[in-house]
Design a protein around this motif. Structure first.
Motif, short mmCIF file in Angstrom:
data_model
loop_
_atom_site.label_atom_id
_atom_site.label_comp_id
_atom_site.label_asym_id
_atom_site.label_seq_id
_atom_site.Cartn_x
_atom_site.Cartn_y
_atom_site.Cartn_z
N LEU A 91 0.23 -1.29 -0.53
CA LEU A 91 -0.04 0.16 0.20
C LEU A 91 1.33 1.16 -0.05
O LEU A 91 2.03 1.68 0.67
CB LEU A 91 -0.86 -0.28 1.29
N SER A 92 0.65 2.26 -0.83
CA SER A 92 1.65 3.94 -0.74
C SER A 92 0.44 4.77 -0.89
O SER A 92 -0.03 4.56 -1.89
CB SER A 92 2.18 3.47 -2.29
N PRO A 93 0.28 5.31 -0.27
CA PRO A 93 -0.23 7.16 -0.03
C PRO A 93 0.24 7.68 -1.33
O PRO A 93 1.33 7.64 -1.94
CB PRO A 93 -0.28 7.23 1.18
N VAL A 94 -1.05 8.43 -2.16
CA VAL A 94 -0.20 8.66 -3.09
C VAL A 94 -1.23 10.49 -3.47
O VAL A 94 -2.59 10.25 -2.69
CB VAL A 94 -0.47 8.20 -4.44
N GLY A 95 -0.49 11.21 -3.82
CA GLY A 95 -1.59 12.54 -4.33
C GLY A 95 -2.53 12.48 -4.89
O GLY A 95 -2.54 11.76 -6.24
N PRO A 96 -2.56 13.44 -5.39
CA PRO A 96 -4.10 13.70 -6.90
C PRO A 96 -3.07 13.69 -8.25
O PRO A 96 -1.90 13.68 -8.05
CB PRO A 96 -4.53 15.63 -6.38
N TYR A 97 -4.14 13.31 -8.88
CA TYR A 97 -2.93 12.66 -10.26
C TYR A 97 -2.73 14.31 -10.90
O TYR A 97 -1.11 14.23 -11.77
CB TYR A 97 -3.41 12.03 -11.14
N PHE A 98 -3.91 15.47 -10.57
CA PHE A 98 -3.67 16.48 -11.24
C PHE A 98 -3.67 17.62 -10.30
O PHE A 98 -4.54 17.78 -9.34
CB PHE A 98 -5.19 16.60 -12.50
N SER A 99 -2.44 18.61 -10.56
CA SER A 99 -2.03 19.43 -8.96
C SER A 99 -2.35 20.32 -10.40
O SER A 99 -2.56 20.97 -11.19
CB SER A 99 -0.91 18.91 -8.79
N GLY A 100 -3.50 21.01 -9.24
CA GLY A 100 -4.15 22.66 -9.95
C GLY A 100 -5.96 21.89 -10.45
O GLY A 100 -5.73 22.20 -11.63
N GLY A 101 -5.82 20.58 -10.77
CA GLY A 101 -7.20 20.61 -11.21
C GLY A 101 -7.01 19.93 -12.87
O GLY A 101 -5.82 19.16 -13.31
N ILE A 102 -7.78 19.12 -13.28
CA ILE A 102 -7.55 18.37 -14.63
C ILE A 102 -7.12 19.43 -15.87
O ILE A 102 -7.47 20.54 -16.57
CB ILE A 102 -8.95 17.72 -15.05
N LYS A 103 -5.92 18.58 -17.12
CA LYS A 103 -5.97 19.70 -17.45
C LYS A 103 -5.05 18.94 -19.00
O LYS A 103 -4.53 17.73 -18.27
CB LYS A 103 -4.32 20.11 -17.08
N PRO A 104 -6.70 19.19 -19.96
CA PRO A 104 -6.15 17.74 -21.13
C PRO A 104 -4.57 17.86 -21.63
O PRO A 104 -3.91 18.77 -21.61
CB PRO A 104 -6.91 18.79 -22.29
#
Length: 353
Positions: free
Chosen positions: A160-173
């Motif tokens: 198990l590994s805690p992870v941050g948000p995939y998109f920092s600052g919101g979803i960006k295309p």
């Protein structure tokens, strides 16, 4: 089988912000279970996280007999811990194992072991917006032998590994390069399995794409280099003239859990959706006619990764002016809402720990 639990006496410090690098931090415990030909799967246990000791001749090192999965535990706003369709991951793990000649696990039994592990590590599920606890089940061949044959012993583990948000600052295309040189997989190979070699064989194409300013690679079929398959480690969808199209599972494409969920949502919403072969030439023609409205990748890590641009043989396809589309946003909001307990789970997709 009874589960043995040995708790760690040396607890690690937990991340204190949402800036958690992916796959670099691990919890205090891990799950382990062994297989031997004359015993089957046996000795399930939760033990302190620690390095493995393996014989140098272990077959995983020489012939790559391994499969893995990736799923997440989410912290809901009310403090609950939720898993998203975990039974689908163990179902797919067994499909991958079958392709790699690895003995199957008991899906229900292992689901119970996972719940116990996550329950023990609940404090490791971060509460910051966009964060989660990444769960990595995997199996490796451990028999010490250089014979070219399936291993007679295996080790099944969950870390198990805690992870941050995939998109920092919101979803960006993102910008994607259509790969016309390297091949990811072919029908009859291991493309439909989640196994290690499928990923390392894509590194050169990804490096080439990055050098040209692209974030990822769109793979074409390995035979004709005509038909669209996947984006990196994600499935791919296109909204063309009101209809959503995604490549049909052909034996070389991974059956994504997010992909399955999106197909079910679109059908429930009565959005026209088709699984079929689609060529890159057909997509470019639709783009030239102004019919390509949205494009997005799907997977556990990002849920939805909108595609703002595709580059193919010098032809640039800018999609929706590099903005996330209305349907992509709705799908993202719906799935992440269910995962975090913010939307009613009418599909019975979540498992509370």
């Amino acid at each position: 089988m009874p589960l043995n639990i040995v708790e760690s006496t040396h607890k690690k410090a937990k991340p204190e912000s949402e800036q958690i690098p992916f796959g670099r931090t691990f919890t205090d415990h891990m799950f382990v279970m062994d297989y031997e030909a004359d015993k089957g799967w046996h000795e399930p246990r939760i033990v302190p996280y620690e390095p493995l000791t393996l014989d140098p001749a272990s077959m995983i090192f020489h012939y790559g007999q391994t499969v893995f999965e990736g799923l997440k535990a989410y912290r809901a706003d009310d403090g609950r811990v939720l898993l998203f369709r975990p039974e689908k991951n163990f179902e797919r793990l067994n499909l991958s194992s079958d392709r790699l000649s690895i003995p199957p696990i008991d899906e229900q039994e292992v689901m119970g072991y996972l719940e116990e592990l996550v329950r023990l590590e609940k404090d490791w599920v971060p509460a910051f917006e966009g964060t989660s606890l990444y769960i990595r089940p995997f199996i490796i061949g451990t028999e010490p032998s250089l014979a070219v044959a399936p291993s007679k012993s295996y080790k099944f583990m969950i870390i198990l590994s805690p992870v941050g948000p995939y998109f920092s600052g919101g979803i960006k295309p993102v910008t994607i390069n259509v790969e016309d040189q390297f091949t990811r997989a072919v029908k009859g190979g291991t493309g439909m399995a989640k196994t290690a070699g499928n990923y390392s064989s894509g590194y050169q194409a990804q490096a080439k794409a990055a050098q040209e300013g692209n974030a990822d690679v769109l793979w074409l079929d390995g035979v004709e280099k005509r038909y669209i398959e996947e984006v990196g480690s994600m499935n791919i969808f296109f909204k063309i003239d009101g209809e959503v199209v995604t490549p049909a599972l052909s034996g070389s494409i991974l059956k994504g859990i997010t992909r399955t969920s999106i197909l079910e949502l679109l059908k429930k919403w009565e959005v026209p959706v088709t699984e079929r072969r689609i060529s890159i030439a057909e997509l470019y023609e639709a783009y030239e006619e102004g019919k390509v409205e949205e494009a997005f990748g799907t997977g556990t890590a990002a849920v939805i990764s909108p595609v703002g641009e595709l580059n193919w043989l010098g032809n640039k396809m800018v999609i929706n002016d590099h903005e996330i589309g209305e349907l992509s946003q709705k799908l993202y909001d719906t799935i992440t809402g269910i995962q975090r307990g913010r939307k009613e789970d009418i599909h019975d997709w979540t498992v509370e720990i």
